[in-house]
Design a protein around this motif. Structure first.
Motif, PDB file in Angstrom:
ATOM      1  N   GLU A 190      -0.875  19.515  32.171  1.00 29.60           N
ATOM      2  CA  GLU A 190      -0.652  20.304  30.959  1.00 29.60           C
ATOM      3  C   GLU A 190       0.086  19.478  29.900  1.00 29.60           C
ATOM      4  N   CYS A 191       1.086  18.717  30.330  1.00 24.68           N
ATOM      5  CA  CYS A 191       1.804  17.835  29.392  1.00 24.68           C
ATOM      6  C   CYS A 191       0.844  16.847  28.756  1.00 24.68           C
ATOM      7  N   ASP A 192       0.019  16.218  29.582  1.00 27.44           N
ATOM      8  CA  ASP A 192      -0.934  15.227  29.095  1.00 27.44           C
ATOM      9  C   ASP A 192      -1.899  15.850  28.090  1.00 27.44           C
ATOM     10  N   LYS A 193      -2.429  17.015  28.432  1.00 24.21           N
ATOM     11  CA  LYS A 193      -3.379  17.692  27.549  1.00 24.21           C
ATOM     12  C   LYS A 193      -2.745  18.000  26.193  1.00 24.21           C
ATOM     13  N   LEU A 194      -1.523  18.518  26.206  1.00 23.57           N
ATOM     14  CA  LEU A 194      -0.855  18.880  24.949  1.00 23.57           C
ATOM     15  C   LEU A 194      -0.452  17.649  24.133  1.00 23.57           C
ATOM     16  N   VAL A 195       0.036  16.614  24.799  1.00 24.37           N
ATOM     17  CA  VAL A 195       0.421  15.392  24.077  1.00 24.37           C
ATOM     18  C   VAL A 195      -0.803  14.756  23.436  1.00 24.37           C
ATOM     19  N   ARG A 196      -1.919  14.721  24.152  1.00 30.63           N
ATOM     20  CA  ARG A 196      -3.155  14.160  23.580  1.00 30.63           C
ATOM     21  C   ARG A 196      -3.648  14.984  22.393  1.00 30.63           C
ATOM     22  N   ALA A 197      -3.323  16.271  22.386  1.00 27.83           N
ATOM     23  CA  ALA A 197      -3.694  17.156  21.275  1.00 27.83           C
ATOM     24  C   ALA A 197      -2.625  17.127  20.167  1.00 27.83           C
ATOM     25  N   LYS A 198      -1.719  16.142  20.266  1.00 31.74           N
ATOM     26  CA  LYS A 198      -0.648  15.946  19.273  1.00 31.74           C
ATOM     27  C   LYS A 198       0.277  17.156  19.187  1.00 31.74           C
ATOM     28  N   GLN A 199       0.579  17.731  20.350  1.00 30.15           N
ATOM     29  CA  GLN A 199       1.475  18.881  20.431  1.00 30.15           C
ATOM     30  C   GLN A 199       2.711  18.550  21.266  1.00 30.15           C
ATOM     31  N   LEU A 200       3.288  17.381  21.020  1.00 32.46           N
ATOM     32  CA  LEU A 200       4.486  16.969  21.744  1.00 32.46           C
ATOM     33  C   LEU A 200       5.606  17.989  21.576  1.00 32.46           C
ATOM     34  N   ASP A 201       5.772  18.527  20.373  1.00 32.55           N
ATOM     35  CA  ASP A 201       6.829  19.511  20.150  1.00 32.55           C
ATOM     36  C   ASP A 201       6.684  20.714  21.075  1.00 32.55           C
ATOM     37  N   ALA A 202       5.456  21.145  21.322  1.00 29.72           N
ATOM     38  CA  ALA A 202       5.228  22.283  22.206  1.00 29.72           C
ATOM     39  C   ALA A 202       5.617  21.945  23.646  1.00 29.72           C
ATOM     40  N   VAL A 203       5.309  20.734  24.094  1.00 30.48           N
ATOM     41  CA  VAL A 203       5.673  20.303  25.447  1.00 30.48           C
ATOM     42  C   VAL A 203       7.190  20.272  25.582  1.00 30.48           C
ATOM     43  N   LEU A 204       7.856  19.653  24.615  1.00 35.49           N
ATOM     44  CA  LEU A 204       9.313  19.555  24.675  1.00 35.49           C
ATOM     45  C   LEU A 204       9.967  20.938  24.655  1.00 35.49           C
ATOM     46  N   ALA A 205       9.477  21.807  23.788  1.00 34.12           N
ATOM     47  CA  ALA A 205      10.051  23.156  23.686  1.00 34.12           C
ATOM     48  C   ALA A 205       9.857  23.943  24.980  1.00 34.12           C
ATOM     49  N   GLU A 206       8.676  23.858  25.567  1.00 32.73           N
ATOM     50  CA  GLU A 206       8.414  24.612  26.797  1.00 32.73           C
ATOM     51  C   GLU A 206       9.212  24.061  27.972  1.00 32.73           C
ATOM     52  N   ASN A 207       9.297  22.729  28.089  1.00 33.56           N
ATOM     53  CA  ASN A 207      10.109  22.166  29.166  1.00 33.56           C
ATOM     54  C   ASN A 207      11.594  22.415  28.941  1.00 33.56           C
ATOM     55  N   ASP A 208      12.031  22.471  27.686  1.00 35.22           N
ATOM     56  CA  ASP A 208      13.426  22.868  27.427  1.00 35.22           C
ATOM     57  C   ASP A 208      13.656  24.276  27.971  1.00 35.22           C
ATOM     58  N   ARG A 209      12.708  25.162  27.699  1.00 35.19           N
ATOM     59  CA  ARG A 209      12.834  26.548  28.164  1.00 35.19           C
ATOM     60  C   ARG A 209      12.844  26.613  29.693  1.00 35.19           C
TER      61      ARG A 209
END
Length: 131
Positions: free
Chosen positions: A61-80
């Motif tokens: 999931e991290c890889d998919k989101l980072v490749r879609a240029k959604q690093l902020d979403a990955v960081l926010a969700e893992n922070d949560r």
């Protein structure tokens, strides 16, 4: 030092503002602006305890989101999931970690920009003198 854990969980667990801010503090950058961590610097980067890393988004999931240029979403969700859920940090703590990371990252990018501007100015001075 982190205890042994699944490598995929470890990598996925690196995507948090705690780890990102810590990497900016411990690492260094040179002219190109890329963040570099030597092995002794990487050992000092803060990573959530191995027992809680299973709570992070999956590596896929991290890889998919980072490749879609959604690093902020990955960081926010893992922070949560990791910082607030498993570690018990407050939302305010997570916001502060994000601000630290963004400020340090911007400093690194600004150094790169200033260096490039300096090099451009130097080239322009040399080409003017040659004419």
């Amino acid at each position: 030092r982190a205890r042994a854990c699944d490598p995929n969980s470890l990598v996925a667990g690196l995507f948090s503002h705690l780890t990102a801010a810590s990497a900016e503090i411990e690492g260094r950058s040179y002219g190109g602006g890329a963040l570099e961590l030597e092995p002794n610097e990487a050992e000092r980067v803060l990573v959530r305890d191995a027992t809680a890393l299973h709570a992070a988004l999956s590596l896929e999931e991290c890889d998919k989101l980072v490749r879609a240029k959604q690093l902020d979403a990955v960081l926010a969700e893992n922070d949560r999931l990791l910082l607030r859920g498993a570690l018990g940090l407050s939302l305010s703590d997570c916001v502060s970690l994000k601000a630290i990371w963004m400020k340090m990252q911007q400093r690194r990018f600004d150094r790169r920009r200033r260096r490039r501007e300096g090099q451009l100015g130097e080239l322009q001075r040399h080409s003017s003198a040659a004419v």
